[in-house]
Design a protein around this motif. Structure first.
Motif, PDB file in Angstrom:
ATOM      1  N   HIS A   1      26.670  29.063  53.512  1.00  0.00           N
ATOM      2  CA  HIS A   1      26.878  27.634  53.585  1.00  0.00           C
ATOM      3  C   HIS A   1      29.116  27.500  53.525  1.00  0.00           C
ATOM      4  O   HIS A   1      30.027  25.987  54.882  1.00  0.00           O
ATOM      5  CB  HIS A   1      27.037  26.990  52.647  1.00  0.00           C
ATOM      6  CG  HIS A   1      25.807  25.864  52.648  1.00  0.00           C
ATOM      7  ND1 HIS A   1      25.503  24.345  52.860  1.00  0.00           N
ATOM      8  CD2 HIS A   1      24.948  26.657  52.588  1.00  0.00           C
ATOM      9  CE1 HIS A   1      23.579  24.284  52.843  1.00  0.00           C
ATOM     10  NE2 HIS A   1      23.789  25.908  52.438  1.00  0.00           N
TER      11      HIS A   1
ATOM     12  N   GLN B   1      31.777  19.666  50.053  1.00  0.00           N
ATOM     13  CA  GLN B   1      32.067  20.389  51.179  1.00  0.00           C
ATOM     14  C   GLN B   1      33.074  21.089  50.717  1.00  0.00           C
ATOM     15  O   GLN B   1      34.338  21.424  50.218  1.00  0.00           O
ATOM     16  CB  GLN B   1      32.860  19.107  51.657  1.00  0.00           C
ATOM     17  CG  GLN B   1      32.296  18.675  53.593  1.00  0.00           C
ATOM     18  CD  GLN B   1      30.945  19.169  53.999  1.00  0.00           C
ATOM     19  OE1 GLN B   1      31.648  19.779  54.812  1.00  0.00           O
ATOM     20  NE2 GLN B   1      30.064  19.048  53.710  1.00  0.00           N
TER      21      GLN B   1
ATOM     22  N   ALA C   1      35.473  25.170  51.152  1.00  0.00           N
ATOM     23  CA  ALA C   1      35.834  26.410  52.631  1.00  0.00           C
ATOM     24  C   ALA C   1      36.650  26.895  51.576  1.00  0.00           C
ATOM     25  O   ALA C   1      37.257  26.736  50.988  1.00  0.00           O
ATOM     26  CB  ALA C   1      37.048  25.348  53.227  1.00  0.00           C
TER      27      ALA C   1
ATOM     28  N   GLN D   1      29.619  27.745  57.388  1.00  0.00           N
ATOM     29  CA  GLN D   1      29.424  26.185  58.349  1.00  0.00           C
ATOM     30  C   GLN D   1      30.508  25.238  58.214  1.00  0.00           C
ATOM     31  O   GLN D   1      30.100  24.239  58.853  1.00  0.00           O
ATOM     32  CB  GLN D   1      28.538  25.789  57.855  1.00  0.00           C
ATOM     33  CG  GLN D   1      26.843  27.192  57.890  1.00  0.00           C
ATOM     34  CD  GLN D   1      27.214  27.833  60.538  1.00  0.00           C
ATOM     35  OE1 GLN D   1      27.555  26.604  60.865  1.00  0.00           O
ATOM     36  NE2 GLN D   1      27.790  28.895  59.984  1.00  0.00           N
ATOM     37  N   THR D   2      31.371  25.664  57.033  1.00  0.00           N
ATOM     38  CA  THR D   2      31.970  24.431  57.068  1.00  0.00           C
ATOM     39  C   THR D   2      34.022  23.752  57.630  1.00  0.00           C
ATOM     40  O   THR D   2      33.725  25.212  57.747  1.00  0.00           O
ATOM     41  CB  THR D   2      32.244  23.994  54.913  1.00  0.00           C
ATOM     42  OG1 THR D   2      31.151  24.343  54.390  1.00  0.00           O
ATOM     43  CG2 THR D   2      33.256  22.879  54.630  1.00  0.00           C
ATOM     44  N   ALA D   3      33.618  23.281  58.431  1.00  0.00           N
ATOM     45  CA  ALA D   3      35.102  23.057  58.712  1.00  0.00           C
ATOM     46  C   ALA D   3      36.065  22.795  57.924  1.00  0.00           C
ATOM     47  O   ALA D   3      35.381  22.177  56.695  1.00  0.00           O
ATOM     48  CB  ALA D   3      35.048  21.947  60.083  1.00  0.00           C
ATOM     49  N   LYS D   4      36.768  23.885  58.306  1.00  0.00           N
ATOM     50  CA  LYS D   4      38.278  23.319  56.709  1.00  0.00           C
ATOM     51  C   LYS D   4      39.326  22.017  56.407  1.00  0.00           C
ATOM     52  O   LYS D   4      39.558  21.794  55.983  1.00  0.00           O
ATOM     53  CB  LYS D   4      38.974  24.688  57.548  1.00  0.00           C
ATOM     54  CG  LYS D   4      38.492  26.178  57.161  1.00  0.00           C
ATOM     55  CD  LYS D   4      39.335  27.370  56.956  1.00  0.00           C
ATOM     56  CE  LYS D   4      39.161  28.498  57.279  1.00  0.00           C
ATOM     57  NZ  LYS D   4      39.869  29.679  57.358  1.00  0.00           N
ATOM     58  N   SER D   5      39.062  21.437  58.447  1.00  0.00           N
ATOM     59  CA  SER D   5      39.954  19.995  57.716  1.00  0.00           C
ATOM     60  C   SER D   5      38.240  19.124  57.509  1.00  0.00           C
ATOM     61  O   SER D   5      39.554  18.032  57.259  1.00  0.00           O
ATOM     62  CB  SER D   5      39.843  19.722  59.104  1.00  0.00           C
ATOM     63  OG  SER D   5      38.270  19.583  60.164  1.00  0.00           O
ATOM     64  N   GLU D   6      37.479  19.745  56.818  1.00  0.00           N
ATOM     65  CA  GLU D   6      36.436  18.251  55.952  1.00  0.00           C
ATOM     66  C   GLU D   6      36.531  18.743  55.212  1.00  0.00           C
ATOM     67  O   GLU D   6      36.010  17.915  54.305  1.00  0.00           O
ATOM     68  CB  GLU D   6      35.233  18.582  56.418  1.00  0.00           C
ATOM     69  CG  GLU D   6      35.202  18.738  57.790  1.00  0.00           C
ATOM     70  CD  GLU D   6      34.181  18.431  59.095  1.00  0.00           C
ATOM     71  OE1 GLU D   6      33.317  18.912  58.330  1.00  0.00           O
ATOM     72  OE2 GLU D   6      33.628  17.794  59.971  1.00  0.00           O
ATOM     73  N   ALA D   7      37.241  19.892  54.725  1.00  0.00           N
ATOM     74  CA  ALA D   7      36.820  20.389  53.531  1.00  0.00           C
ATOM     75  C   ALA D   7      37.700  19.547  51.786  1.00  0.00           C
ATOM     76  O   ALA D   7      38.413  18.896  52.272  1.00  0.00           O
ATOM     77  CB  ALA D   7      36.913  21.958  52.849  1.00  0.00           C
TER      78      ALA D   7
END
Length: 361
Positions: free
Chosen positions: A24, A63, A65, A27-33
């Protein structure tokens, strides 16, 4: 965005299953964390990651990251990074070793001019009775003894009386801080939940945990919380909508030996339960009383006390009397328990903890 402060050189173990924590994170975009894991001590943080990434994921759509490790493990270098995260509404989870680096968690809040509440979970009070010289400074000194932007509140859990300066009792009383020594803390962990819910940041020193369960500690003591109890406190911290910063410190790793691996696993377990709490937040932190149920109690020492209960979480707050309500609005509802409400409604008097909370105004 955070490249000036961080380096991402950790190589996770290959083949993480879709059910794993590591899968997980990757798979998580750092900009969305909304939550960011950061290593304050790179080599040690990577050992903790080896354990954490293999755990199962049970945090819903939270979310999270992994932003990597701090390039320079110093307080002054970390402050602007943490300030940036706080302003962006991102909750940092810090994996540290030296407790002094925890100063950055508080000082970054001071940079954004917030009235900050601190929870320290530790086997001793790392605080000098009076302001100490630079070389003798303890990590709470810059929060408590600052002349500008001192801590609004401090709740200390789990200290052992024989390890702490008894003069600090007077300091805590004069500032209306909260102190729960180890025996009192362990008698009923649920009594600690309101104190943890009333702060902005939590610093957990692994020295608060039994040395048998986390042996690579900077200071060994035979007593402490069990890891299971510490995990419950970490969950309380994560479940608080107000809490905006969490860090674990106190390890003294030597290398890839059995004590280090066990202590790294303890760190990973505490982080997992903290994030479990975050994933189950109720979004009922009351900056206002909107959506809360009001209970008015007659008082012998004040005209009345006004308690509030959240239908979503069944958690309680009490309102600071309006004639004393100075400072930030978010501090004017003090976390409490149903037992506090019962005590006030039956005797017309506030429990000691709430009396001290009101006295901070």
């Amino acid at each position: 965005m955070y490249a000036p402060w961080l380096q991402s050189d950790y190589l996770p173990q290959p083949g993480h299953a879709p059910e794993s924590f590591g899968y997980h994170l990757l798979q998580t975009a750092k900009s969305e964390a909304k939550v960011a894991i950061i290593g304050m001590h790179p080599a040690w943080a990577d050992q903790v990651r080896d354990c954490l990434y293999g755990h199962f994921w049970d945090h819903g759509d939270l979310q999270v990251a992994d932003l990597g490790n701090l390039r320079k493990p110093s307080v002054d270098f970390a402050i602007p990074l943490l300030k940036e995260l706080y302003v962006s509404g991102i909750l940092p989870v810090l994996i540290g070793a030296s407790p002094l680096l925890a100063e950055a968690q508080y000082l970054a809040f001071a940079e954004v001019n917030r009235e900050v509440g601190i929870c320290s979970i530790d086997s001793k009070l790392r605080l000098s009775y009076e302001a100490a010289a630079e070389g003798d400074r303890r990590f709470l000194d810059r929060a408590v003894h600052r002349t500008n932007s001192p801590a609004f509140h401090l709740a200390h859990l789990g200290d052992q009386r024989h390890l702490s300066d008894p003069r600090l009792d007077l300091l805590f009383l004069s500032r209306h801080f909260e102190r729960y020594p180890l025996g009192k803390s362990r008698s009923d962990l649920r009594d600690l939940e309101p104190a943890i819910r009333d702060v902005d940041l939590t610093v957990l020193n692994i020295n608060a945990v039994l040395a048998a369960e986390a042996p690579s500690q900077s200071e060994i003591a035979p007593s402490g919380f069990s890891l299971q109890e510490a995990g419950q406190l970490a969950y309380y911290a994560g479940n608080s909508d107000r809490l905006a910063s969490f860090g674990i410190y106190g390890a003294q790793p030597i290398g890839q030996n059995q004590p280090d691996r066990l202590t790294a696993a303890a760190y990973a377990q505490l982080i997992w339960y903290f994030l479990h709490g975050v994933s189950r937040r109720h979004a009922d932190f009351p900056t206002t009383a909107t959506g809360l149920v009001e209970y008015v109690v007659d008082s012998k020492v004040n005209d009345r006390f006004v308690f509030w209960r959240s239908p979503r979480s069944d958690r309680w707050w009490v309102q600071v009397p309006i004639d004393k309500a100075t400072g930030e609005v978010r501090n004017r509802l003090v976390s409490c328990s149903y037992a506090d409400y019962v005590a006030a409604s039956s005797a017309g008097e506030l429990p000691e903890r709430l009396f001290h909370a009101f006295s901070r105004y």
